[in-house]
Write a protein that holds these residues in place. Sequence first.
Motif, short mmCIF file in Angstrom:
data_model
loop_
_atom_site.label_atom_id
_atom_site.label_comp_id
_atom_site.label_asym_id
_atom_site.label_seq_id
_atom_site.Cartn_x
_atom_site.Cartn_y
_atom_site.Cartn_z
N GLU A 48 -20.21 75.08 50.36
CA GLU A 48 -19.47 75.97 50.27
C GLU A 48 -19.04 76.45 49.04
O GLU A 48 -18.66 75.74 48.17
CB GLU A 48 -18.15 75.43 51.33
N GLU A 57 -25.39 87.13 47.44
CA GLU A 57 -25.67 87.32 48.67
C GLU A 57 -26.93 88.18 48.92
O GLU A 57 -28.00 88.05 49.34
CB GLU A 57 -24.70 88.03 49.51
N GLU A 71 -24.72 82.96 51.27
CA GLU A 71 -24.68 83.68 52.74
C GLU A 71 -23.16 83.51 53.12
O GLU A 71 -22.51 82.63 52.97
CB GLU A 71 -25.80 83.15 53.68
N LYS A 72 -22.79 84.66 53.73
CA LYS A 72 -21.23 84.94 54.44
C LYS A 72 -21.49 84.32 55.80
O LYS A 72 -22.28 84.69 56.27
CB LYS A 72 -20.65 86.11 54.02
N ARG A 73 -20.50 83.53 56.00
CA ARG A 73 -20.56 83.22 57.64
C ARG A 73 -19.14 83.73 58.02
O ARG A 73 -18.02 83.38 57.38
CB ARG A 73 -20.42 81.59 57.62
N ARG A 74 -19.25 84.45 59.02
CA ARG A 74 -17.93 85.19 59.48
C ARG A 74 -16.75 84.46 59.60
O ARG A 74 -16.93 83.49 60.31
CB ARG A 74 -18.26 86.00 60.83
N ALA A 104 -16.00 82.06 57.99
CA ALA A 104 -15.88 80.68 57.72
C ALA A 104 -16.02 80.47 56.15
O ALA A 104 -16.50 79.39 55.62
CB ALA A 104 -17.23 79.83 58.42
N THR A 124 -18.16 81.45 52.34
CA THR A 124 -19.47 81.68 51.88
C THR A 124 -19.86 80.44 51.44
O THR A 124 -19.48 79.44 50.86
CB THR A 124 -19.37 82.49 50.46
N TYR A 125 -21.33 80.34 51.68
CA TYR A 125 -22.07 79.05 51.51
C TYR A 125 -23.35 79.21 50.61
O TYR A 125 -23.78 80.27 50.70
CB TYR A 125 -22.38 78.46 52.81
N SER A 172 -27.12 79.29 50.57
CA SER A 172 -28.10 79.74 51.71
C SER A 172 -28.98 78.60 51.58
O SER A 172 -29.43 77.75 50.69
CB SER A 172 -29.08 81.03 51.12
N GLU A 173 -29.64 78.34 53.02
CA GLU A 173 -30.19 77.24 53.40
C GLU A 173 -31.85 77.47 52.88
O GLU A 173 -32.64 76.77 52.69
CB GLU A 173 -30.36 77.02 54.98
#
Length: 129
Positions: free
Chosen positions: A35, A61, A67-70, A72, A74-75, A77-78
């Motif tokens: 995160e 991004e 990647e943003k997770r609504r 939750a 910003t993480y 990216s996998e």
Amino acid sequence: MQLHITTADGVPIYQQIVNQVKYMVASGRLSPGDEMPPIRVLAEQLIVNPNTVARAYRELETAGIVEKRRTAGTYVSEQGSPLARKERMKILTERVDALLAEARQMDVSFDDLAKLLEKRNESMTPPDG
């Protein structure tokens, strides 16, 4: 996550954030799924405008690094691994270029430099056993 911002080198602050996060992903200090700090928290830590951090996050991004997770956050990216390899190679290419330029300025031949690299690699390789 420790970032260091400077106003002395003329690189825009958002770009410094982008570059350092890319480096951290490439070097493995940030892993897929980690995160990122919230925009406001990072802005306070760096003593910069939150819009600057938001712009850096948008750039990251767009590049597929985060990647943003609504609702939750910003993480990382996998899908960062191919990018991570590309970034590592880019970083190493820049360092190799600098090393070659310095060797030329010191009048050290490529063969001598290659022998030095081989010798240093051997000294850093752990013995089998």
